[in-house]
Design a protein around this motif. Structure first.
Motif, PDB file in Angstrom:
ATOM      1  N   LEU A 189      25.608 -14.148  -5.456  1.00 56.66           N
ATOM      2  CA  LEU A 189      25.416 -13.923  -6.887  1.00 56.66           C
ATOM      3  C   LEU A 189      24.245 -14.750  -7.388  1.00 56.66           C
ATOM      4  O   LEU A 189      24.076 -15.906  -7.000  1.00 56.66           O
ATOM      5  N   ALA A 190      23.447 -14.140  -8.274  1.00 52.85           N
ATOM      6  CA  ALA A 190      22.373 -14.870  -8.950  1.00 52.85           C
ATOM      7  C   ALA A 190      22.543 -14.693 -10.458  1.00 52.85           C
ATOM      8  O   ALA A 190      22.673 -13.566 -10.945  1.00 52.85           O
ATOM      9  N   LEU A 191      22.571 -15.809 -11.173  1.00 49.89           N
ATOM     10  CA  LEU A 191      22.539 -15.789 -12.631  1.00 49.89           C
ATOM     11  C   LEU A 191      21.097 -16.013 -13.034  1.00 49.89           C
ATOM     12  O   LEU A 191      20.516 -17.062 -12.727  1.00 49.89           O
ATOM     13  N   VAL A 192      20.498 -15.057 -13.711  1.00 49.75           N
ATOM     14  CA  VAL A 192      19.048 -15.049 -13.900  1.00 49.75           C
ATOM     15  C   VAL A 192      18.691 -15.020 -15.378  1.00 49.75           C
ATOM     16  O   VAL A 192      19.171 -14.155 -16.130  1.00 49.75           O
ATOM     17  N   ASP A 193      17.828 -15.949 -15.792  1.00 52.51           N
ATOM     18  CA  ASP A 193      17.271 -15.905 -17.143  1.00 52.51           C
ATOM     19  C   ASP A 193      16.151 -14.867 -17.169  1.00 52.51           C
ATOM     20  O   ASP A 193      15.546 -14.559 -16.127  1.00 52.51           O
ATOM     21  N   VAL A 194      15.862 -14.329 -18.346  1.00 53.86           N
ATOM     22  CA  VAL A 194      14.828 -13.303 -18.452  1.00 53.86           C
ATOM     23  C   VAL A 194      13.439 -13.918 -18.388  1.00 53.86           C
ATOM     24  O   VAL A 194      12.563 -13.456 -17.648  1.00 53.86           O
ATOM     25  N   ARG A 195      13.200 -14.967 -19.176  1.00 56.21           N
ATOM     26  CA  ARG A 195      11.865 -15.558 -19.263  1.00 56.21           C
ATOM     27  C   ARG A 195      11.813 -16.881 -18.507  1.00 56.21           C
ATOM     28  O   ARG A 195      12.524 -17.822 -18.842  1.00 56.21           O
ATOM     29  N   LEU A 196      10.950 -16.901 -17.504  1.00 56.98           N
ATOM     30  CA  LEU A 196      10.796 -18.071 -16.653  1.00 56.98           C
ATOM     31  C   LEU A 196       9.337 -18.540 -16.707  1.00 56.98           C
ATOM     32  O   LEU A 196       8.450 -17.765 -17.110  1.00 56.98           O
ATOM     33  N   PRO A 197       9.055 -19.758 -16.297  1.00 59.59           N
ATOM     34  CA  PRO A 197       7.698 -20.292 -16.445  1.00 59.59           C
ATOM     35  C   PRO A 197       6.623 -19.470 -15.739  1.00 59.59           C
ATOM     36  O   PRO A 197       5.478 -19.408 -16.209  1.00 59.59           O
ATOM     37  N   ASP A 198       6.973 -18.850 -14.609  1.00 60.98           N
ATOM     38  CA  ASP A 198       5.959 -18.119 -13.845  1.00 60.98           C
ATOM     39  C   ASP A 198       6.203 -16.605 -13.826  1.00 60.98           C
ATOM     40  O   ASP A 198       5.678 -15.903 -12.966  1.00 60.98           O
ATOM     41  N   THR A 241      22.644  -9.698  -2.647  1.00 58.33           N
ATOM     42  CA  THR A 241      22.802 -10.581  -3.800  1.00 58.33           C
ATOM     43  C   THR A 241      22.933  -9.764  -5.081  1.00 58.33           C
ATOM     44  O   THR A 241      22.056  -8.961  -5.408  1.00 58.33           O
ATOM     45  N   GLN A 242      24.024  -9.941  -5.800  1.00 53.29           N
ATOM     46  CA  GLN A 242      24.240  -9.283  -7.081  1.00 53.29           C
ATOM     47  C   GLN A 242      23.669 -10.168  -8.193  1.00 53.29           C
ATOM     48  O   GLN A 242      23.744 -11.395  -8.127  1.00 53.29           O
ATOM     49  N   ALA A 243      23.093  -9.537  -9.213  1.00 52.77           N
ATOM     50  CA  ALA A 243      22.430 -10.285 -10.273  1.00 52.77           C
ATOM     51  C   ALA A 243      23.078 -10.030 -11.624  1.00 52.77           C
ATOM     52  O   ALA A 243      23.401  -8.890 -11.967  1.00 52.77           O
ATOM     53  N   VAL A 244      23.253 -11.107 -12.379  1.00 51.64           N
ATOM     54  CA  VAL A 244      23.724 -11.027 -13.758  1.00 51.64           C
ATOM     55  C   VAL A 244      22.711 -11.768 -14.630  1.00 51.64           C
ATOM     56  O   VAL A 244      22.363 -12.919 -14.344  1.00 51.64           O
ATOM     57  N   ILE A 245      22.221 -11.107 -15.650  1.00 48.62           N
ATOM     58  CA  ILE A 245      21.313 -11.743 -16.604  1.00 48.62           C
ATOM     59  C   ILE A 245      22.120 -12.662 -17.519  1.00 48.62           C
ATOM     60  O   ILE A 245      23.178 -12.272 -18.024  1.00 48.62           O
ATOM     61  N   VAL A 246      21.612 -13.875 -17.738  1.00 56.88           N
ATOM     62  CA  VAL A 246      22.171 -14.783 -18.746  1.00 56.88           C
ATOM     63  C   VAL A 246      20.994 -15.205 -19.612  1.00 56.88           C
ATOM     64  O   VAL A 246      20.144 -15.989 -19.182  1.00 56.88           O
ATOM     65  N   SER A 247      20.928 -14.678 -20.824  1.00 58.69           N
ATOM     66  CA  SER A 247      19.715 -14.797 -21.618  1.00 58.69           C
ATOM     67  C   SER A 247      20.021 -15.020 -23.085  1.00 58.69           C
ATOM     68  O   SER A 247      21.142 -14.769 -23.548  1.00 58.69           O
ATOM     69  N   ALA A 248      19.006 -15.469 -23.809  1.00 57.98           N
ATOM     70  CA  ALA A 248      19.104 -15.570 -25.264  1.00 57.98           C
ATOM     71  C   ALA A 248      18.600 -14.305 -25.937  1.00 57.98           C
ATOM     72  O   ALA A 248      18.732 -14.152 -27.147  1.00 57.98           O
ATOM     73  N   PHE A 249      18.035 -13.392 -25.152  1.00 54.34           N
ATOM     74  CA  PHE A 249      17.415 -12.200 -25.709  1.00 54.34           C
ATOM     75  C   PHE A 249      18.342 -10.994 -25.611  1.00 54.34           C
ATOM     76  O   PHE A 249      18.972 -10.770 -24.574  1.00 54.34           O
ATOM     77  N   ILE A 262      14.708  -4.933 -23.266  1.00 50.43           N
ATOM     78  CA  ILE A 262      14.982  -5.917 -22.219  1.00 50.43           C
ATOM     79  C   ILE A 262      16.294  -5.593 -21.516  1.00 50.43           C
ATOM     80  O   ILE A 262      16.402  -5.659 -20.288  1.00 50.43           O
ATOM     81  N   ILE A 263      17.306  -5.241 -22.309  1.00 51.40           N
ATOM     82  CA  ILE A 263      18.607  -4.883 -21.724  1.00 51.40           C
ATOM     83  C   ILE A 263      18.455  -3.723 -20.743  1.00 51.40           C
ATOM     84  O   ILE A 263      18.915  -3.775 -19.602  1.00 51.40           O
TER      85      ILE A 263
END
Length: 231
Positions: A67-76, A93-101, A106-107
């Motif tokens: 599992l990967a918890l991924v933010d939308v906006r990253l430095p690079d 690897t399954q991905a779940v977005i965890v974001s403020a947006f 984006i969704i």
């Protein structure tokens, strides 16, 4: 599992949260997500932190997390691009977005890229924990507000036109009785209005049920309206 039509339905697989990658550049959020995942996955789970795309890709190559918890906006770059990369290089690897947006574009981009969930950072810890635990039951954790937005993007279904040749053929008397049934009249009341015996009305009602393939007055009215037999 197969449907009545013969289509195969793939049941979602529960995720054994043995290894997790948190892709987040904010140190406070990193610590929060680590603590939440420790609560969800237990003390034995491996939890790695990556603060940018480059380190996330390296961790994916080395550890192959489930599992990967991924933010939308990253430095690079974009976490959504990372999810696309995972589909090719680390498909396990399954991905779940965890974001403020929570913007619609984006969704949709995240879900189209392959994310199986979308959560918002501003939720309470208990809400995020409950959502993330659903992964262990084969669920897809979607924030309720996000789910509502997704549903709002789906156009309302329009009823398919009924083929007159295949629609149930009700007699004029049966249609008349059905209209009274829809108005909530009892068989006794209908008999008085139609100047027929109650037994005759019951016979017509049984014929209506049989033709519409239903077993109750409510179901008959619903089915008749669906087929356009009632105004």
């Amino acid at each position: 599992m197969a449907t009545a039509e013969g289509d195969v339905v793939v049941e979602p697989e529960p995720i054994q949260l043995t290894s997790i990658l948190v892709v987040e550049d904010d140190s406070a959020m990193q610590a929060r997500l680590r603590a939440l995942m420790r609560e969800v996955a237990g003390a034995d789970a491996r939890i790695d932190i990556a603060s940018d795309l480059a380190s996330a890709r390296a961790c994916l190559r080395e550890h192959r997390p489930v599992l990967a918890l991924v933010d939308v906006r990253l430095p690079d770059g974009s976490g959504i691009d990372l999810i696309r990369h995972m589909q090719q290089e680390s498909p396990e690897t399954q991905a779940v977005i965890v974001s403020a947006f929570a913007e619609e574009e984006i969704i949709l981009a995240a879900l189209r890229a392959g994310a199986i969930g979308y959560l918002l950072k501003d939720r309470e810890d208990i809400e995020l924990v409950l959502s993330l635990r659903s992964l262990q039951r084969g669920g897809s954790p979607i924030d309720p507000m996000i789910a509502r937005r997704i549903l709002g993007m789906v156009p309302a279904a329009t009823p398919s036109p009924v083929d007159a040749a295949t629609a149930p053929q009700l007699s004029m008397r049966e249609r008349e009785i059905l209209q009274w049934v829809a108005q909530g009249l009892s068989n006794r009341d209908i008999a008085e209005r139609a100047n027929l015996s109650r037994l005759t009305i019951e016979g017509h009602t049984k014929n209506i049920y049989r033709k519409l393939a239903v077993k109750s007055r409510t179901a008959a009215v619903h089915e008749a309206r669906t087929l356009g037999l009632l105004e």
